[in-house]
Design a protein around this motif. Structure first.
Motif, short mmCIF file in Angstrom:
data_model
loop_
_atom_site.label_atom_id
_atom_site.label_comp_id
_atom_site.label_asym_id
_atom_site.label_seq_id
_atom_site.Cartn_x
_atom_site.Cartn_y
_atom_site.Cartn_z
N GLN A 17 -4.20 -34.03 1.58
CA GLN A 17 -4.98 -35.18 1.11
C GLN A 17 -6.15 -35.44 2.06
OE1 GLN A 17 -4.20 -37.03 -1.70
NE2 GLN A 17 -2.35 -35.85 -2.17
N PHE A 18 -5.85 -35.39 3.34
CA PHE A 18 -6.93 -35.56 4.32
C PHE A 18 -7.94 -34.43 4.19
CE2 PHE A 18 -3.61 -38.10 6.37
CZ PHE A 18 -4.34 -39.19 6.79
N ALA A 19 -7.42 -33.23 4.04
CA ALA A 19 -8.31 -32.07 3.98
C ALA A 19 -9.27 -32.18 2.79
CB ALA A 19 -7.49 -30.78 3.89
N ARG A 20 -8.75 -32.64 1.67
CA ARG A 20 -9.60 -32.76 0.49
C ARG A 20 -10.67 -33.84 0.68
NH1 ARG A 20 -6.99 -30.23 -3.87
NH2 ARG A 20 -7.82 -31.52 -5.54
N ALA A 21 -10.31 -34.88 1.40
CA ALA A 21 -11.26 -35.97 1.60
C ALA A 21 -12.30 -35.62 2.67
CB ALA A 21 -10.52 -37.24 1.99
N GLY A 22 -12.00 -34.62 3.44
CA GLY A 22 -12.96 -34.17 4.45
C GLY A 22 -12.80 -34.88 5.78
N MET A 23 -13.36 -34.27 6.79
CA MET A 23 -13.29 -34.79 8.15
C MET A 23 -13.83 -36.21 8.20
SD MET A 23 -12.43 -33.56 11.19
CE MET A 23 -12.35 -34.56 12.68
N GLY A 24 -13.14 -37.08 8.94
CA GLY A 24 -13.62 -38.43 9.12
C GLY A 24 -13.05 -39.45 8.14
N ALA A 25 -12.48 -38.98 7.08
CA ALA A 25 -11.88 -39.89 6.10
C ALA A 25 -10.67 -40.58 6.70
CB ALA A 25 -11.48 -39.13 4.84
N ASP A 31 -2.11 -46.31 1.38
CA ASP A 31 -3.03 -45.49 0.58
C ASP A 31 -2.35 -44.20 0.17
OD1 ASP A 31 -5.12 -47.23 0.82
OD2 ASP A 31 -6.14 -46.11 2.42
N LEU A 32 -1.86 -43.51 1.18
CA LEU A 32 -1.32 -42.18 0.95
C LEU A 32 -0.05 -42.21 0.11
CD1 LEU A 32 -2.03 -40.74 4.46
CD2 LEU A 32 -3.00 -39.93 2.31
N LEU A 56 -3.23 -35.75 13.58
CA LEU A 56 -3.94 -36.92 13.09
C LEU A 56 -4.17 -37.85 14.27
CD1 LEU A 56 -1.85 -37.78 9.88
CD2 LEU A 56 -4.04 -36.59 9.99
N SER A 57 -5.25 -38.62 14.19
CA SER A 57 -5.40 -39.68 15.17
C SER A 57 -5.32 -41.00 14.42
CB SER A 57 -6.72 -39.56 15.93
OG SER A 57 -7.79 -39.42 15.05
N SER A 58 -4.77 -41.98 15.11
CA SER A 58 -4.46 -43.23 14.42
C SER A 58 -5.25 -44.39 14.99
CB SER A 58 -2.96 -43.52 14.55
OG SER A 58 -2.63 -43.66 15.92
N GLN A 59 -5.41 -45.36 14.17
CA GLN A 59 -6.10 -46.59 14.58
C GLN A 59 -5.26 -47.74 14.05
OE1 GLN A 59 -8.70 -47.16 16.42
NE2 GLN A 59 -8.74 -49.37 16.04
N ARG A 60 -4.80 -48.61 14.95
CA ARG A 60 -3.95 -49.71 14.52
C ARG A 60 -4.79 -50.88 14.02
NH1 ARG A 60 1.30 -50.50 18.29
NH2 ARG A 60 1.01 -48.75 19.69
N GLY A 61 -4.05 -51.86 13.51
CA GLY A 61 -4.68 -53.11 13.15
C GLY A 61 -5.36 -53.09 11.79
N VAL A 62 -5.96 -54.22 11.47
CA VAL A 62 -6.63 -54.37 10.18
C VAL A 62 -7.65 -53.25 10.02
CG1 VAL A 62 -8.04 -55.90 8.78
CG2 VAL A 62 -6.30 -56.85 10.30
N ASN A 63 -7.68 -52.71 8.81
CA ASN A 63 -8.59 -51.60 8.49
C ASN A 63 -8.31 -50.34 9.31
OD1 ASN A 63 -9.99 -53.11 6.60
ND2 ASN A 63 -11.33 -53.99 8.18
N GLY A 65 -5.72 -47.01 10.27
CA GLY A 65 -5.24 -45.90 9.44
C GLY A 65 -5.22 -44.61 10.23
N TYR A 66 -5.17 -43.53 9.48
CA TYR A 66 -5.13 -42.21 10.11
C TYR A 66 -6.32 -41.37 9.65
CZ TYR A 66 -0.17 -43.23 10.99
OH TYR A 66 1.01 -43.78 11.40
N GLN A 67 -6.72 -40.46 10.52
CA GLN A 67 -7.70 -39.46 10.11
C GLN A 67 -7.40 -38.15 10.83
OE1 GLN A 67 -11.76 -39.98 11.64
NE2 GLN A 67 -10.96 -41.61 12.98
N MET A 68 -7.92 -37.08 10.27
CA MET A 68 -7.72 -35.77 10.90
C MET A 68 -8.40 -35.77 12.26
SD MET A 68 -8.13 -32.74 8.11
CE MET A 68 -9.71 -33.29 7.47
N SER A 69 -7.70 -35.21 13.24
CA SER A 69 -8.33 -35.14 14.56
C SER A 69 -9.09 -33.83 14.74
CB SER A 69 -7.29 -35.32 15.66
OG SER A 69 -6.20 -34.48 15.45
N ARG A 70 -8.93 -32.93 13.80
CA ARG A 70 -9.67 -31.67 13.80
C ARG A 70 -10.11 -31.35 12.39
NH1 ARG A 70 -5.43 -27.69 15.64
NH2 ARG A 70 -4.19 -29.42 16.43
N ASP A 71 -11.00 -30.43 12.26
CA ASP A 71 -11.43 -30.03 10.93
C ASP A 71 -10.30 -29.29 10.21
OD1 ASP A 71 -14.05 -29.71 9.24
OD2 ASP A 71 -12.96 -27.82 9.08
N ALA A 72 -10.29 -29.41 8.90
CA ALA A 72 -9.22 -28.81 8.10
C ALA A 72 -9.14 -27.30 8.30
CB ALA A 72 -9.42 -29.12 6.62
N GLY A 73 -10.27 -26.72 8.64
CA GLY A 73 -10.27 -25.27 8.87
C GLY A 73 -9.63 -24.88 10.19
#
Ligand code: FES
Ligand code: FES
Lengths: 150, 150
Positions: A17-25, A31-32, A56-63, A65-73
């Motif tokens: 799911q992250f990979a499809r959304a691209g880096m930074g999503a 959500d997931l 994945l790297s995570s960010q707590r609190g309001v808004n 979530g998680y995002q890929m910490s590296r590119d999907a490749g």
DNA sequence: TCCATACAGAACCATTTCGGTTCTATTTTA
DNA sequence: TAAAATAGAACCGAAATGGTTCTGTATGGA
């Protein structure tokens, strides 16, 4: 049956799911859960493992979530599976690290060969990135050449 | 952890005993128990499975026992594992036959790829014979060329 | 400030699977 | 007919798995 655990399968599903959304999503666990059709608790549990492993790297609190910490490749199936299920080892004797004696090692004439087979499987999975997973290997009946077991 | 069951490992261990003794050699379950260091009940159970799958042929009664029904060069790891543990399927969705829906198939974008990976693993194991197992792949750090995943 | 959001971590539980044993046939031969 | 040996199935305890719940901590906005 040489089976992947369900949770490892979930892990790959989530990572795609992250990979499809691209880096930074950024996605939150809820959500997931809705996107993937999995239960929220299970998604939470699995994301935590992926995060702990640094995929994945995570960010707590309001808004948050998680995002890929590296590119999907740059993320391989081997990493995802190891993050969720632990290291890939077909037999107990080949787990790297702790007391890795299966109990029959003294009678087992095939230990060395198993090690090689085990490595072949691991290398095979390590050769497949998330980027490749999100697109079917179109028309292929086998893995692309550079992904073959070495 | 993508782990082989112990019983499948035992199955391979037992089959290698036959392979080392060569075609035509007959062993009883108790013979093999002492040779392998495994418990007799477990050896019995495993031999029965190998026999049912047609890899061994059995002879009941006094002086009976088991023998390979094919040459060691014609029996692959894939067959031995399948005989003991059932068909090789990394995820439930790829078992040939019955209700093979893992429950998330509708959301899973990677099903086709898993099938290919699964086949690659199966082919890899199907390319290794007992004859090859009883001798270490001397000096090899990877599988011999003709055993590579196709 | 304070509360809702969202991750972190761990404990917890039910169910299934696995590893292993035991019991009862059936076949074969000395 | 008795002993040897496989065939088949039931059985059981222990471990792994799948899944839930609870408590804690960080973040940011009303
Ligand atoms: S499986 Fe453990 S040494 Fe052979
Ligand atoms: S794992 Fe079942 S469809 Fe993807």
């Amino acid at each position: 049956m040489i089976r992947l655990t369900k949770q490892a399968d979930y892990g790959i599903l989530l990572m795609t799911q992250f990979a499809r959304a691209g880096m930074g999503a950024v996605f939150s666990a809820s959500d997931l859960a809705s996107r993937s059709g999995l239960s929220l608790p299970m998604v939470n549990k699995t994301l935590k493992l992926l995060s702990r492993a640094g995929l994945l790297s995570s960010q707590r609190g309001v808004n948050g979530g998680y995002q890929m910490s590296r590119d999907a490749g740059a993320i391989t199936l081997e990493e995802v599976i190891a993050a969720v299920d632990g290291p890939i080892a077909l037999t107990e004797c080949h787990e790297h690290g702790a007391g890795n004696d299966c109990g029959i090692s003294s009678h087992c004439p095939t230990r060395l060969n198993w090690g090689i087979i085990n490595d072949a499987l691991r290398d095979s999975l390590a050769g497949i990135t998330l980027l490749q997973m999100i697109r079917p290997f179109l028309g292929a009946k086998s893995l692309p050449a550079r992904e073959r077991v070495a």
